[in-house]
Design a protein around this motif. Structure first.
Motif, PDB file in Angstrom:
ATOM      1  N   LEU A  14       0.759  -1.345   0.763  1.00 45.33           N
ATOM      2  CA  LEU A  14      -0.167   0.310   0.022  1.00 45.33           C
ATOM      3  C   LEU A  14       0.682   0.746   0.415  1.00 45.33           C
ATOM      4  O   LEU A  14       0.338   1.993  -0.973  1.00 45.33           O
ATOM      5  N   ILE A  15       2.078   1.225   1.006  1.00 46.14           N
ATOM      6  CA  ILE A  15       2.804   2.429   1.125  1.00 46.14           C
ATOM      7  C   ILE A  15       3.363   2.648  -0.612  1.00 46.14           C
ATOM      8  O   ILE A  15       4.441   3.950  -0.346  1.00 46.14           O
ATOM      9  N   THR A  16       4.462   0.910  -1.086  1.00 44.05           N
ATOM     10  CA  THR A  16       4.469   1.662  -2.361  1.00 44.05           C
ATOM     11  C   THR A  16       4.029   2.209  -3.751  1.00 44.05           C
ATOM     12  O   THR A  16       4.421   3.245  -4.229  1.00 44.05           O
ATOM     13  N   THR A  17       2.911   1.621  -2.806  1.00 44.50           N
ATOM     14  CA  THR A  17       1.902   1.597  -4.506  1.00 44.50           C
ATOM     15  C   THR A  17       1.361   3.276  -3.959  1.00 44.50           C
ATOM     16  O   THR A  17       1.077   4.596  -5.385  1.00 44.50           O
ATOM     17  N   PHE A  18       1.092   4.253  -3.051  1.00 44.27           N
ATOM     18  CA  PHE A  18       0.369   5.468  -3.290  1.00 44.27           C
ATOM     19  C   PHE A  18       1.053   5.966  -1.993  1.00 44.27           C
ATOM     20  O   PHE A  18       0.978   7.747  -2.612  1.00 44.27           O
ATOM     21  N   GLY A  19       2.395   6.153  -1.551  1.00 49.11           N
ATOM     22  CA  GLY A  19       2.995   7.194  -0.850  1.00 49.11           C
ATOM     23  C   GLY A  19       2.849   7.727  -0.094  1.00 49.11           C
ATOM     24  O   GLY A  19       1.578   7.157   0.810  1.00 49.11           O
ATOM     25  N   GLY A  20       3.368   8.270   0.435  1.00 45.09           N
ATOM     26  CA  GLY A  20       2.911   9.384   1.854  1.00 45.09           C
ATOM     27  C   GLY A  20       2.650  10.884   1.889  1.00 45.09           C
ATOM     28  O   GLY A  20       2.351  11.083   0.613  1.00 45.09           O
ATOM     29  N   PRO A  21       2.697  11.277   2.358  1.00 39.18           N
ATOM     30  CA  PRO A  21       2.778  11.238   3.543  1.00 39.18           C
ATOM     31  C   PRO A  21       1.577  10.020   4.436  1.00 39.18           C
ATOM     32  O   PRO A  21       0.631   9.770   3.782  1.00 39.18           O
ATOM     33  N   VAL A  22       2.357   9.427   5.685  1.00 42.97           N
ATOM     34  CA  VAL A  22       1.277   8.653   6.069  1.00 42.97           C
ATOM     35  C   VAL A  22       0.772   8.382   7.206  1.00 42.97           C
ATOM     36  O   VAL A  22       2.129   8.942   8.255  1.00 42.97           O
ATOM     37  N   LEU A  23      -0.430   8.807   8.229  1.00 41.18           N
ATOM     38  CA  LEU A  23      -0.823   9.097   8.806  1.00 41.18           C
ATOM     39  C   LEU A  23      -1.587   8.286   9.511  1.00 41.18           C
ATOM     40  O   LEU A  23      -1.848   6.953   9.182  1.00 41.18           O
ATOM     41  N   TYR A  24      -0.978   8.129  10.857  1.00 42.03           N
ATOM     42  CA  TYR A  24      -1.310   7.185  12.085  1.00 42.03           C
ATOM     43  C   TYR A  24      -1.345   7.220  13.292  1.00 42.03           C
ATOM     44  O   TYR A  24      -0.846   8.304  14.155  1.00 42.03           O
ATOM     45  N   PRO A  25      -2.632   7.307  14.449  1.00 45.03           N
ATOM     46  CA  PRO A  25      -2.566   7.241  14.904  1.00 45.03           C
ATOM     47  C   PRO A  25      -1.433   6.621  16.198  1.00 45.03           C
ATOM     48  O   PRO A  25      -1.096   5.391  16.052  1.00 45.03           O
ATOM     49  N   VAL A  26      -0.576   6.807  17.376  1.00 46.07           N
ATOM     50  CA  VAL A  26       0.090   5.917  17.978  1.00 46.07           C
ATOM     51  C   VAL A  26      -0.102   6.257  19.507  1.00 46.07           C
ATOM     52  O   VAL A  26      -0.504   7.162  20.468  1.00 46.07           O
ATOM     53  N   PRO A  27      -0.311   4.656  20.828  1.00 41.53           N
ATOM     54  CA  PRO A  27       0.932   4.009  19.809  1.00 41.53           C
ATOM     55  C   PRO A  27       0.191   3.307  19.176  1.00 41.53           C
ATOM     56  O   PRO A  27      -1.889   2.881  19.401  1.00 41.53           O
ATOM     57  N   THR A  28       0.184   2.205  18.077  1.00 43.71           N
ATOM     58  CA  THR A  28      -0.018   1.458  17.050  1.00 43.71           C
ATOM     59  C   THR A  28       1.308   0.585  17.183  1.00 43.71           C
ATOM     60  O   THR A  28       2.382   0.488  17.256  1.00 43.71           O
ATOM     61  N   PHE A  29       0.434  -0.474  16.134  1.00 40.07           N
ATOM     62  CA  PHE A  29       1.596  -1.057  15.693  1.00 40.07           C
ATOM     63  C   PHE A  29       2.590  -0.781  14.764  1.00 40.07           C
ATOM     64  O   PHE A  29       2.169  -0.039  13.942  1.00 40.07           O
TER      65      PHE A  29
END
Ligand code: PMP
Length: 348
Positions: A93-108
């Motif tokens: 997914l990240i290879t295909t769409f690129g960033g920025p990549v947003l996610y809450p922390v703590p997480t996986f």
């Protein structure tokens, strides 16, 4: 020998990375990796394995598996993409769409690790005090940085709770990028999950894995989304990413739902016993969970971690990411009792 500085050859974003910590630590009771304590019947494994033609490449499209998953979830095979674990799908997914990549922390941790490995900007945003999505902060990032991808693990690893469905929906609606709801722990949850919303939102991806329901050895994850998304991600997928043995075993095991469902039921009821009994132990503050693990707070997690290991019980020390916390996976009733005993003894 010629002197070569390997470090200097490495791309700068990789140089600063640390490898995912998946060390094998010898123990008697293994409750550190959110695996299921129940394996699929070894006789059935042997039976399926006998049919594999080792000289042939696997089915690159995993047709039978996708057909079966499609039937289960009420979606067409072209809405499904298979991965060598859902880890690999995060990579794709990240290879295909690129960033920025947003996610809450703590997480996986893999959302961040893979973003950085691919040289993409990642934006971790702290959860609120209830371990729910901090919607104001997340929305601010959505508006300002326009993330191409948002990863939401719900139930969340390592906190165990589901995020508020309303907040997830808000993000899906506000985002012009892809929102991935990682439902690795959905089989243990009392909430209904986000599959029913796929038909309404073209930018929604649901990610699942077989790793938590007794089939971690197969390394098999899949995602479900609009065929337009799957078509693009499929371009970066390695042709034979899921091997024949895993495909065949997954199909057979998924048809044998009685055993899988019984195991999930036992794990959920053991999780509730875990919670009740941990609450009774002085100095332990467990958090309620919708997953197959429980996060708990103690005064000195590093010391407790070592003491438990000395008694043969391996849990996950989360003190780096969530101060004061350890995470324990729900095991068999016997393993859980051993953990509870070791826990109360260690805190005396
Ligand atoms: N997502 C989450 C939230 C996880 O906790 C994990 C495993 N720890 C994964 C994905 C990866 O699962 P898989 O074994 O399918 O790669």
């Amino acid at each position: 020998m010629k002197k070569i500085d390997i470090k200097r050859l490495v791309r700068p974003n990789i140089r600063s990375l640390r490898a995912y910590n998946a060390k094998e630590i010898p123990c008697r009771v293994k409750l550190d990796a959110n695996e299921s304590p129940y394996a699929w019947d070894p006789r059935k494994v042997a039976e399926v394995s006998r049919m594999i033609k080792t000289n042939r490449y696997p089915d690159p499209e995993a047709k039978e598996l996708k057909k079966l998953i499609g039937k289960r979830f009420g979606v067409k095979p072209e809405c499904i993409l298979q991965g060598n674990g859902s880890d690999e799908l995060i990579y794709y997914l990240i290879t295909t769409f690129g960033g920025p990549v947003l996610y809450p922390v703590p997480t996986f941790s893999m959302y961040g690790i893979i973003s950085r490995a691919l040289g993409e900007r990642d934006i971790p945003v702290p959860l609120d005090r209830e371990f729910d999505i901090h919607i104001e902060k997340m929305m601010r990032v959505v508006k300002k940085d326009k993330p191409k991808l948002i990863f939401l693990s719900s139930p969340n690893n390592p906190t165990g709770n589901c995020f508020s469905a309303e907040k997830i929906l808000k993000l899906i609606e506000a985002s012009k990028g892809i929102v991935v709801v990682d439902e690795a722990y959905q089989p243990f949850s009392s909430e209904k999950g986000f599959l029913p919303l796929l038909k309404d939102y073209r930018n929604l991806v649901i990610m699942r894995t077989l790793s938590k329901i007794g089939l971690a050895a197969l390394r098999l994850g899949f995602m479900i989304a609009d065929p337009a998304i799957m078509g693009e991600v499929n371009k970066v997928r390695l042709p034979f990413n899921v091997n024949s043995l895993s495909q065949e075993l997954a199909v057979a095991a998924l048809k044998d739902t009685k055993g899988l469902n019984a195991a999930i039921k036992t794990i959920v009821s053991e999780r509730e016993r875990f919670l009740r009994e941990m609450e009774r132990i002085e100095g332990v503050a467990p958090y309620p969970s919708e997953a197959n693990f429980i996060l708990f707070r103690v005064k000195d997690p590093d010391r407790l971690y070592r003491k438990l290991l000395k008694k043969g019980v391996l849990v996950r020390n989360m003190n780096d990411g969530i101060r004061g916390c350890l995470r324990v996976t729900v095991g068999t009733p016997v393993e859980n009792t051993a953990f509870l005993k070791a826990l109360s003894q260690s805190l005396k």
